[in-house]
Design an enzyme around this catalytic site. Sequence first.
Site, PDB file in Angstrom:
ATOM      1  N   GLY A  60     -12.740  -6.438   3.108  1.00  0.00           N
ATOM      2  CA  GLY A  60     -13.387  -6.294   4.498  1.00  0.00           C
ATOM      3  C   GLY A  60     -13.118  -7.129   6.111  1.00  0.00           C
ATOM      4  O   GLY A  60     -13.187  -6.620   6.608  1.00  0.00           O
TER       5      GLY A  60
ATOM      6  N   HIS B  13       7.704   3.991  17.482  1.00  0.00           N
ATOM      7  CA  HIS B  13       6.622   3.053  17.609  1.00  0.00           C
ATOM      8  C   HIS B  13       4.977   2.917  18.049  1.00  0.00           C
ATOM      9  O   HIS B  13       4.480   3.130  17.888  1.00  0.00           O
ATOM     10  CB  HIS B  13       6.603   1.552  16.637  1.00  0.00           C
ATOM     11  CG  HIS B  13       8.251   2.167  15.887  1.00  0.00           C
ATOM     12  ND1 HIS B  13       7.432   2.383  14.294  1.00  0.00           N
ATOM     13  CD2 HIS B  13       9.434   1.457  15.207  1.00  0.00           C
ATOM     14  CE1 HIS B  13       8.306   2.383  13.577  1.00  0.00           C
ATOM     15  NE2 HIS B  13       9.811   2.232  14.360  1.00  0.00           N
TER      16      HIS B  13
ATOM     17  N   THR C 224     -10.288 -10.592  -1.122  1.00  0.00           N
ATOM     18  CA  THR C 224      -9.004  -8.980  -1.280  1.00  0.00           C
ATOM     19  C   THR C 224      -8.052  -9.065  -0.115  1.00  0.00           C
ATOM     20  O   THR C 224      -7.680  -8.467  -0.092  1.00  0.00           O
ATOM     21  CB  THR C 224      -9.913  -8.043  -0.908  1.00  0.00           C
ATOM     22  OG1 THR C 224     -10.808  -7.903  -0.326  1.00  0.00           O
ATOM     23  CG2 THR C 224     -10.690  -8.656  -2.733  1.00  0.00           C
TER      24      THR C 224
ATOM     25  N   HIS D 118       6.558  -1.460  12.902  1.00  0.00           N
ATOM     26  CA  HIS D 118       5.846  -0.047  12.925  1.00  0.00           C
ATOM     27  C   HIS D 118       5.014  -0.483  13.066  1.00  0.00           C
ATOM     28  O   HIS D 118       4.801   0.777  14.624  1.00  0.00           O
ATOM     29  CB  HIS D 118       6.648  -0.086  11.565  1.00  0.00           C
ATOM     30  CG  HIS D 118       8.031   0.688  10.816  1.00  0.00           C
ATOM     31  ND1 HIS D 118       7.722   1.509  10.253  1.00  0.00           N
ATOM     32  CD2 HIS D 118       8.947   0.142  11.662  1.00  0.00           C
ATOM     33  CE1 HIS D 118       9.372   1.520   9.464  1.00  0.00           C
ATOM     34  NE2 HIS D 118       9.186   0.798  10.464  1.00  0.00           N
TER      35      HIS D 118
ATOM     36  N   CYS E 278     -10.202 -13.464   3.476  1.00  0.00           N
ATOM     37  CA  CYS E 278     -11.196 -13.068   2.666  1.00  0.00           C
ATOM     38  C   CYS E 278     -10.768 -13.216   1.431  1.00  0.00           C
ATOM     39  O   CYS E 278      -9.797 -14.180   0.339  1.00  0.00           O
ATOM     40  CB  CYS E 278     -12.241 -12.455   2.675  1.00  0.00           C
ATOM     41  SG  CYS E 278     -11.195 -10.514   2.837  1.00  0.00           S
TER      42      CYS E 278
ATOM     43  N   ASP F 136     -13.239 -16.539   5.218  1.00  0.00           N
ATOM     44  CA  ASP F 136     -15.175 -16.114   5.191  1.00  0.00           C
ATOM     45  C   ASP F 136     -15.098 -17.311   3.869  1.00  0.00           C
ATOM     46  O   ASP F 136     -13.512 -18.335   3.589  1.00  0.00           O
ATOM     47  CB  ASP F 136     -15.818 -15.144   4.751  1.00  0.00           C
ATOM     48  CG  ASP F 136     -15.108 -14.797   2.654  1.00  0.00           C
ATOM     49  OD1 ASP F 136     -13.594 -15.279   2.502  1.00  0.00           O
ATOM     50  OD2 ASP F 136     -15.358 -13.474   2.439  1.00  0.00           O
TER      51      ASP F 136
HETATM   52  C1  RB5 Z   1     -16.788 -12.001  -0.623  1.00  0.00           C
HETATM   53  O1  RB5 Z   1     -16.906 -12.881  -2.591  1.00  0.00           O
HETATM   54  C2  RB5 Z   1     -15.443 -11.329  -0.510  1.00  0.00           C
HETATM   55  O2  RB5 Z   1     -15.868  -9.811  -1.317  1.00  0.00           O
HETATM   56  C3  RB5 Z   1     -14.401 -11.118   0.271  1.00  0.00           C
HETATM   57  O3  RB5 Z   1     -14.698 -12.443   0.157  1.00  0.00           O
HETATM   58  C4  RB5 Z   1     -14.345 -10.003   0.404  1.00  0.00           C
HETATM   59  O4  RB5 Z   1     -13.410 -10.019  -0.080  1.00  0.00           O
HETATM   60  C5  RB5 Z   1     -14.416  -8.527   0.765  1.00  0.00           C
HETATM   61  O5  RB5 Z   1     -13.580  -7.810   1.285  1.00  0.00           O
END
Ligand code: RB5
Length: 152
Positions: free
Chosen positions: A69, A139, A66, A97, A64, A9
């Site tokens: 998502g 595994h 983090t 694994h 993304c 994203d």
């Molecule tokens: C976008 O702001 C953020 O929510 C997305 O990139 C991600 O980190 C979601 O898990």
Amino acid sequence: MANIAIGSDHAGRVLKDFLHNNVKGHVFENFGTEGSESVDYPDFAEKVCLAVREGKADLGILICGTGIGMSLAANKYKGIRAAHVESIFTARMAKEHNDANVLCIGERVTGSENALLMVRTWLDSNLGGDGDEGVKSRHKRRIGKIHALEEK
Ligand code: RB5
């Protein structure tokens, strides 16, 4: 050499392009996003996961903010084993694994050079690692149980 589908994203685009340009020896298909306009990460998880599931790509990489998502979305697709990793060790274990076929990384969490090492480690690792056939089959059995959960 692997065919790799890569997508992100807006919050992962810079790292996505960095990995695309710096992971050598593999063939990439870039599913976007391009530009900084805010987009929805599940839309890009879908493109990458379908490419992997349909055999158009061997592996997928999703970025993304983090990595969370993308991994949540990717693991909704049958046949996809998406691992959200934040270290070189977990990147290696994701293959040895879990035989993860999609790697998810957070651009806001992981620096680009560290992410590059994580991706290289995952690509260079194998299911079972240095273990014998017994380790590998253990595994594989567990991975089979993960996919059996898709029917529940
Ligand atoms: C976008 O702001 C953020 O929510 C997305 O990139 C991600 O980190 C979601 O898990």
